[in-house]
Design a protein around this motif. Structure first.
Motif, short mmCIF file in Angstrom:
data_model
loop_
_atom_site.label_atom_id
_atom_site.label_comp_id
_atom_site.label_asym_id
_atom_site.label_seq_id
_atom_site.Cartn_x
_atom_site.Cartn_y
_atom_site.Cartn_z
N HIS A 131 50.68 29.58 33.92
CA HIS A 131 49.28 29.93 34.16
C HIS A 131 49.20 31.05 35.19
CE1 HIS A 131 50.19 26.72 37.11
NE2 HIS A 131 49.38 27.40 37.91
N VAL A 132 48.01 31.63 35.32
CA VAL A 132 47.73 32.68 36.31
C VAL A 132 46.66 32.14 37.24
CG1 VAL A 132 46.92 35.04 36.67
CG2 VAL A 132 48.35 34.51 34.68
N VAL A 133 46.90 32.31 38.55
CA VAL A 133 45.96 31.82 39.56
C VAL A 133 45.15 33.01 40.08
CG1 VAL A 133 45.67 30.58 41.74
CG2 VAL A 133 47.59 30.01 40.22
N LEU A 134 43.82 32.85 40.07
CA LEU A 134 42.90 33.87 40.55
C LEU A 134 41.93 33.25 41.54
CD1 LEU A 134 41.98 35.38 37.05
CD2 LEU A 134 43.51 36.40 38.71
N ALA A 135 41.16 34.10 42.21
CA ALA A 135 40.03 33.65 43.03
C ALA A 135 38.82 34.46 42.62
CB ALA A 135 40.32 33.86 44.52
N ASP A 136 37.66 33.80 42.60
CA ASP A 136 36.42 34.51 42.27
C ASP A 136 36.03 35.42 43.44
OD1 ASP A 136 34.89 33.03 44.16
OD2 ASP A 136 34.08 31.68 42.64
N PRO A 137 34.97 36.21 43.33
CA PRO A 137 34.62 37.15 44.40
C PRO A 137 34.35 36.52 45.77
CG PRO A 137 33.53 37.80 42.38
CD PRO A 137 34.16 36.45 42.12
N GLU A 138 34.13 35.20 45.82
CA GLU A 138 33.94 34.53 47.11
C GLU A 138 35.12 33.68 47.52
OE1 GLU A 138 30.19 32.96 48.21
OE2 GLU A 138 29.08 34.53 47.17
N GLY A 139 36.25 33.85 46.83
CA GLY A 139 37.48 33.19 47.23
C GLY A 139 37.76 31.84 46.63
N ASN A 140 36.94 31.36 45.69
CA ASN A 140 37.18 30.06 45.04
C ASN A 140 38.31 30.21 44.02
OD1 ASN A 140 34.87 28.63 46.27
ND2 ASN A 140 33.70 30.17 45.12
N GLU A 141 39.38 29.44 44.20
CA GLU A 141 40.52 29.53 43.31
C GLU A 141 40.21 28.93 41.93
OE1 GLU A 141 40.75 27.79 46.27
OE2 GLU A 141 41.96 29.09 47.54
N PHE A 142 40.80 29.53 40.90
CA PHE A 142 40.75 28.98 39.55
C PHE A 142 41.97 29.45 38.79
CE2 PHE A 142 38.56 33.02 39.20
CZ PHE A 142 38.85 33.51 37.94
N CYS A 143 42.29 28.78 37.72
CA CYS A 143 43.46 29.12 36.93
C CYS A 143 43.07 29.56 35.53
CB CYS A 143 44.40 27.92 36.80
SG CYS A 143 45.13 27.40 38.37
N LEU A 144 43.81 30.52 35.02
CA LEU A 144 43.75 30.86 33.60
C LEU A 144 44.93 30.14 32.98
CD1 LEU A 144 43.11 34.71 33.62
CD2 LEU A 144 41.45 32.88 33.28
N ASP A 145 44.66 29.26 32.04
CA ASP A 145 45.77 28.57 31.37
C ASP A 145 45.47 28.36 29.91
OD1 ASP A 145 44.11 26.34 31.17
OD2 ASP A 145 45.38 25.07 32.41
#
Length: 145
Positions: A131-145
């Motif tokens: 998976h790829v780990v990202l953060a939204d524009p306010e820093g909330n982490e989420f994953c693309l899987d």
């Protein structure tokens, strides 16, 4: 009995963050109340002062099957790693390199919209598909899987 779920984000810019997540998920801004052609007109009619009109925003699944996302303004910024995060299914049905290539392509799109790339977890068969780990524009982490 199954229940409906709303996912709530505390944030500094509800309008901006709701627009970002609408793009990520293929959602749309929730319609204004009946009788109003825009949220601006509805909030004006409700007597909400201009400085408070970005205190909340919501996006919904256009098909009505996914949860509503609600964004509420809070005074404090994000302080630590999320204890709960969203996994966005960006490569359904794909495996191996084709899957990771699809995730990378979507990660590039989301970075262009304001996400920050945090990392990549390589596939580790038999259980880990990567998976790829990202953060939204306010820093909330989420994953693309």
């Amino acid at each position: 009995m199954a229940r409906d779920v709303q996912i709530t984000f505390d944030c500094a810019d509800p309008a901006g963050l709701s627009a970002f997540w609408a793009e990520v998920l293929g959602y749309r801004l929730q319609d204004p109340p009946k009788g109003f052609e825009s949220w601006e007109r509805a909030l004006e009619a409700m007597g909400v002062p201009p400085e408070s009109r970005n205190d909340a925003s919501a996006v919904v699944d256009p098909d009505g099957s996914g949860p509503r996302l609600f964004f509420q303004k809070v005074p404090e910024g994000k302080q630590a790693k999320n204890r709960v995060h969203l996994d966005v299914r960006a490569a359904p049905g794909l495996e191996g390199e084709a899957r990771m290539a699809a995730l990378e392509k979507e990660a590039e799109r989301l970075v262009s919209l304001g996400a920050t790339r945090l990392g990549r977890q390589e596939p580790a068969p038999p259980l880990g598909a990567g998976h790829v780990v990202l953060a939204d524009p306010e820093g909330n982490e989420f994953c693309l899987d």
